[in-house]
Design a protein around this motif. Sequence first.
Motif, short mmCIF file in Angstrom:
data_model
loop_
_atom_site.label_atom_id
_atom_site.label_comp_id
_atom_site.label_asym_id
_atom_site.label_seq_id
_atom_site.Cartn_x
_atom_site.Cartn_y
_atom_site.Cartn_z
N GLY A 71 24.54 113.84 60.17
CA GLY A 71 23.75 114.97 60.71
C GLY A 71 22.25 114.78 60.45
N LEU A 72 21.86 114.27 59.42
CA LEU A 72 20.59 114.28 58.78
C LEU A 72 19.97 113.18 59.72
CD1 LEU A 72 21.01 114.69 55.12
CD2 LEU A 72 19.97 116.39 56.61
N PHE A 73 20.43 111.96 59.87
CA PHE A 73 20.06 110.58 60.69
C PHE A 73 19.69 111.08 62.02
CE2 PHE A 73 20.50 107.42 63.31
CZ PHE A 73 19.90 106.27 62.94
N LEU A 108 20.13 120.23 62.70
CA LEU A 108 20.92 119.03 62.38
C LEU A 108 20.70 118.85 60.64
CD1 LEU A 108 20.79 116.43 65.00
CD2 LEU A 108 22.77 117.48 64.32
N GLN A 109 19.49 119.50 60.42
CA GLN A 109 19.28 119.61 58.96
C GLN A 109 19.47 120.74 58.06
OE1 GLN A 109 15.13 118.16 58.51
NE2 GLN A 109 14.54 120.19 58.03
N THR A 170 6.32 109.94 59.78
CA THR A 170 7.19 110.78 58.84
C THR A 170 8.49 110.80 59.12
OG1 THR A 170 6.61 112.76 59.63
CG2 THR A 170 5.07 111.90 58.02
N SER A 171 8.83 111.04 60.52
CA SER A 171 10.38 111.08 60.68
C SER A 171 10.95 109.59 60.47
CB SER A 171 10.44 111.66 61.95
OG SER A 171 9.99 112.93 62.18
N ILE A 172 10.09 108.72 60.69
CA ILE A 172 10.85 107.40 60.81
C ILE A 172 11.33 107.22 59.26
CG2 ILE A 172 10.20 104.86 60.90
CD1 ILE A 172 8.75 105.46 63.44
N PHE A 173 10.11 107.60 58.51
CA PHE A 173 10.35 107.06 56.84
C PHE A 173 11.53 108.32 56.33
CE2 PHE A 173 5.88 105.74 56.95
CZ PHE A 173 6.24 104.58 56.50
N GLY A 174 11.60 109.25 57.09
CA GLY A 174 13.00 110.35 56.77
C GLY A 174 14.37 109.56 57.01
N ILE A 175 14.28 108.85 58.16
CA ILE A 175 15.32 108.05 58.49
C ILE A 175 15.82 107.04 57.58
CG2 ILE A 175 16.30 106.36 60.10
CD1 ILE A 175 15.09 107.88 62.50
N ILE A 176 14.79 106.44 56.88
CA ILE A 176 15.08 105.46 55.86
C ILE A 176 15.75 106.08 54.76
CG2 ILE A 176 13.99 103.79 54.26
CD1 ILE A 176 11.91 103.34 56.51
N THR A 177 15.11 107.22 54.25
CA THR A 177 15.50 108.02 53.24
C THR A 177 16.86 108.55 53.42
OG1 THR A 177 13.21 108.96 52.68
CG2 THR A 177 15.12 109.78 51.67
N VAL A 178 17.37 108.86 54.44
CA VAL A 178 18.79 109.27 54.73
C VAL A 178 19.67 108.20 54.58
CG1 VAL A 178 20.48 110.18 56.57
CG2 VAL A 178 18.21 111.25 56.27
N LEU A 179 19.38 106.89 55.00
CA LEU A 179 20.12 105.71 54.74
C LEU A 179 20.50 105.55 53.03
CD1 LEU A 179 18.69 103.55 57.75
CD2 LEU A 179 20.86 104.83 57.57
#
Length: 391
Positions: A71-73, A108-109, A170-179
């Motif tokens: 969901g977070l991704f 989703l978050q 910032t959303s792209i970096f957020g995706i990296i964090t989710v992974l």
Amino acid sequence: MKTKYPANIAKGYTYSFLSWFGITGLWVMYLQTKGLNLVEVGLCESIFHVASFIFEVPSGIIADRFSYRFGLFWGRVAAIASALIILLSHHFWLFALGFVLSALSYNLQSGTIDALLYDSLITDKLTVKYPQVTSNIDVVIEFAQTGGVVIAGFLVHWHFELTYVIAIFTSIFGIITVLLFKEPQVGKSTNPIDKQTISVIVKTAYQVFKRNQQLRNLMLFDAFFAGVCTTYFYYFQSFMETTHFSGWMISALMVLSALINIIGIRLTPRIQRQFSKQTLILLLSCSLAIVLILSWITWTPLLIALFLASQLLGSLITPIFSNYYNTMIASEQRATLLSVASILFSFVMIGMFPFMGWLVQRSGFSVAFGSIGLVIIGILIVMQRTFRVHL
């Protein structure tokens, strides 16, 4: 090697900063620069909450049925799509589409990150630390929102569109964090055959919500209170626009608001220990009523002070009620029932935001919120009677 789920907490702080970075926080002013009037701005927010109303429970079910990370991704992917559309649009309905995708990213978050962090603490029996964790999360969010809005304040009279470019990164970096998150398995089977079906999740969550009147009343109060504070924040942007606040004034006000909010958030664990639910709700209600009534006085320094007070109240209620909910809900239904809380907030905002946009456009900020304050006092009194019985 044993998975250290509490390590998710630090990653949760990073994710929260990136996902709540408030670079687009001055969107009311942004849409006005794009030619939308306050009624259209109000409709965009209403559309956001209609979409949120539709998406919220399904998004919570996705987290409970599949995984929190899933969901977070996709939430961050939707945020990127939303920012792109709003950045490039010049038509109301395209802006509306951008707000629909923004609602999806929010849903989703919403509740999912809270549930992931809470479940991460269960394995090592560290849930007693959750009030402090959620307090820290809200401090991080305050820093993130304020940092973004401060930058946006300086861009208001320069290149306002850059705010949405920054939001994409910032959303792209957020995706990296989710992974990097490790998925907690509390209340969830690792065998796909044993996973709960969607119908079971919905049915169980409904039964818990129906039986637990205290939980239901807390969610209703939370939605109403947060709706008022959120509406005040966004239409105060219109007040700043009409009174010609400079970029540095806007940024300075947001920094001051954040500092006050952070102090309040840090005190929330102590506040929860010292006051019962009934007493705390009564104090919050009275404080909000006073802020709204005093808003009738058209004096800029007072209105600035009331703005700061309204945002402090809004920041206090989030960690307090998050802790109430997580201690009252089982892990298997946590994301779904937290999504129900967000649905109630959306329901409030669907009607309140466009109506207040029309009222502010017609009568001005002070008269609009001063008038609605009189109405809200009566509603709060009725709600307090309910809480005296059931809290």
